[in-house]
Design a protein around this motif. Structure first.
Motif, PDB file in Angstrom:
ATOM      1  N   ASP A  20       0.723  -1.043   0.086  1.00 66.44           N
ATOM      2  CA  ASP A  20      -0.106   0.032   0.037  1.00 66.44           C
ATOM      3  C   ASP A  20       1.010   0.995   0.110  1.00 66.44           C
ATOM      4  OD1 ASP A  20      -2.404   1.376  -0.015  1.00 66.44           O
ATOM      5  OD2 ASP A  20      -2.332   1.445   2.271  1.00 66.44           O
ATOM      6  N   ILE A  21       1.977   1.384   0.639  1.00 67.77           N
ATOM      7  CA  ILE A  21       2.884   2.303   0.622  1.00 67.77           C
ATOM      8  C   ILE A  21       3.439   2.748  -0.581  1.00 67.77           C
ATOM      9  CG2 ILE A  21       4.924   3.191   1.864  1.00 67.77           C
ATOM     10  CD1 ILE A  21       3.961   2.013   4.498  1.00 67.77           C
ATOM     11  N   ARG A  22       4.026   1.353  -1.087  1.00 72.98           N
ATOM     12  CA  ARG A  22       4.576   1.480  -2.325  1.00 72.98           C
ATOM     13  C   ARG A  22       3.768   1.980  -3.593  1.00 72.98           C
ATOM     14  NH1 ARG A  22       9.528  -3.070  -2.012  1.00 72.98           N
ATOM     15  NH2 ARG A  22      10.675  -1.967  -0.314  1.00 72.98           N
ATOM     16  N   THR A  23       2.757   1.019  -3.753  1.00 72.34           N
ATOM     17  CA  THR A  23       1.986   1.181  -4.734  1.00 72.34           C
ATOM     18  C   THR A  23       0.412   1.917  -4.781  1.00 72.34           C
ATOM     19  OG1 THR A  23       0.899  -0.879  -4.683  1.00 72.34           O
ATOM     20  CG2 THR A  23       2.964  -0.657  -5.875  1.00 72.34           C
ATOM     21  N   ARG A  24       0.152   2.017  -3.592  1.00 74.77           N
ATOM     22  CA  ARG A  24      -1.098   2.627  -3.074  1.00 74.77           C
ATOM     23  C   ARG A  24      -2.192   1.736  -3.780  1.00 74.77           C
ATOM     24  NH1 ARG A  24      -0.721   7.982  -1.157  1.00 74.77           N
ATOM     25  NH2 ARG A  24       1.162   7.926  -0.306  1.00 74.77           N
ATOM     26  N   LYS A  25      -1.960   0.360  -4.017  1.00 75.06           N
ATOM     27  CA  LYS A  25      -2.901  -0.556  -4.391  1.00 75.06           C
ATOM     28  C   LYS A  25      -2.770  -1.926  -3.999  1.00 75.06           C
ATOM     29  CE  LYS A  25      -2.902   1.252  -9.393  1.00 75.06           C
ATOM     30  NZ  LYS A  25      -4.081   1.652  -9.892  1.00 75.06           N
ATOM     31  N   LEU A  26      -3.757  -2.729  -3.644  1.00 77.14           N
ATOM     32  CA  LEU A  26      -3.606  -3.912  -3.048  1.00 77.14           C
ATOM     33  C   LEU A  26      -4.131  -5.056  -4.064  1.00 77.14           C
ATOM     34  CD1 LEU A  26      -5.265  -3.254   0.453  1.00 77.14           C
ATOM     35  CD2 LEU A  26      -3.008  -3.145  -0.254  1.00 77.14           C
ATOM     36  N   PRO A  27      -3.283  -6.082  -4.384  1.00 72.84           N
ATOM     37  CA  PRO A  27      -3.591  -6.843  -5.275  1.00 72.84           C
ATOM     38  C   PRO A  27      -5.011  -8.039  -5.008  1.00 72.84           C
ATOM     39  CG  PRO A  27      -1.260  -7.208  -4.564  1.00 72.84           C
ATOM     40  CD  PRO A  27      -2.008  -6.251  -3.978  1.00 72.84           C
ATOM     41  N   VAL A  28      -5.981  -7.706  -5.634  1.00 79.21           N
ATOM     42  CA  VAL A  28      -6.924  -8.540  -5.218  1.00 79.21           C
ATOM     43  C   VAL A  28      -6.701 -10.058  -5.136  1.00 79.21           C
ATOM     44  CG1 VAL A  28      -9.179  -9.409  -6.583  1.00 79.21           C
ATOM     45  CG2 VAL A  28      -8.654  -7.082  -6.984  1.00 79.21           C
ATOM     46  N   TRP A  29      -5.702 -10.542  -5.721  1.00 77.23           N
ATOM     47  CA  TRP A  29      -5.540 -12.188  -5.311  1.00 77.23           C
ATOM     48  C   TRP A  29      -4.933 -12.420  -4.182  1.00 77.23           C
ATOM     49  CZ3 TRP A  29      -0.812 -13.724  -3.858  1.00 77.23           C
ATOM     50  CH2 TRP A  29       0.335 -13.014  -4.341  1.00 77.23           C
ATOM     51  N   LEU A  30      -4.073 -11.414  -3.480  1.00 75.34           N
ATOM     52  CA  LEU A  30      -3.546 -11.318  -2.149  1.00 75.34           C
ATOM     53  C   LEU A  30      -4.752 -11.080  -1.233  1.00 75.34           C
ATOM     54  CD1 LEU A  30      -0.943 -11.876  -0.780  1.00 75.34           C
ATOM     55  CD2 LEU A  30      -0.491  -9.284  -0.873  1.00 75.34           C
ATOM     56  N   LEU A  31      -5.799 -10.425  -1.360  1.00 67.05           N
ATOM     57  CA  LEU A  31      -6.961 -10.076  -0.612  1.00 67.05           C
ATOM     58  C   LEU A  31      -7.690 -11.277  -0.608  1.00 67.05           C
ATOM     59  CD1 LEU A  31      -7.911  -6.378  -1.639  1.00 67.05           C
ATOM     60  CD2 LEU A  31      -7.083  -7.183   0.608  1.00 67.05           C
ATOM     61  N   ALA A  32      -7.855 -11.908  -1.894  1.00 69.03           N
ATOM     62  CA  ALA A  32      -8.543 -13.249  -1.768  1.00 69.03           C
ATOM     63  C   ALA A  32      -8.401 -14.101  -1.013  1.00 69.03           C
ATOM     64  CB  ALA A  32      -9.187 -13.543  -3.192  1.00 69.03           C
TER      65      ALA A  32
END
Length: 144
Positions: A20-32
């Motif tokens: 989140d700090i580096r890209t400001r995005k969270l991968p959907v696969w990692l959340l899943a």
């Protein structure tokens, strides 16, 4: 064994925080993947009553609606993670966790504004604050 699961989930939150700090995005696969692990751990070890897990998930759904209404000023990834945390810790612990996270993010944001590091429109990654809240509520066993 249960403490190991909690610490492993905290490490998962640290990884998400770095992303989140580096890209400001969270991968959907990692959340899943995190969601699957949370559900499995709740099925195996029913520490939190299912009603509280359900209400915690409902709180996450409210944050998803906020994300949609604000056109992702509060990101979908953050909201999905709050949904996961709601299932993982239950409603009341989620309330404590969110109180810690919002308080700390406000303090950091205010300090950064005062010291000229941020501008009014600067965004702050929220996952690290959720991780700190989780650490206080679950790993350390609560606040106060």
């Amino acid at each position: 064994m249960w403490k190991i699961i909690q610490i492993t989930f905290f490490i998962y939150l640290v990884i998400l925080s770095v992303l989140d700090i580096r890209t400001r995005k969270l991968p959907v696969w990692l959340l899943a993947a995190g969601g699957i692990c949370v559900i499995l751990s709740q099925l195996i070890r029913r520490e939190t009553p299912w009603e509280l897990c359900l209400f915690g998930a409902a709180a996450g759904c409210i944050f998803l609606m906020i994300s949609k209404m604000t056109r992702e000023s509060f990101g979908y990834g953050d909201s999905l993670l709050i949904l996961l945390l709601g299932v993982a810790v239950g409603f009341w612990n989620l309330i404590s966790l969110l109180a810690i996270a919002f308080f700390l993010s406000a303090v950091v944001s205010a300090a950064a504004l005062v010291f000229g590091k941020f501008h009014r429109k600067t965004t702050v990654p929220f996952v690290p604050f959720l991780g700190i809240g989780y650490f206080f509520v679950r790993v350390l066993g609560g606040v106060g």
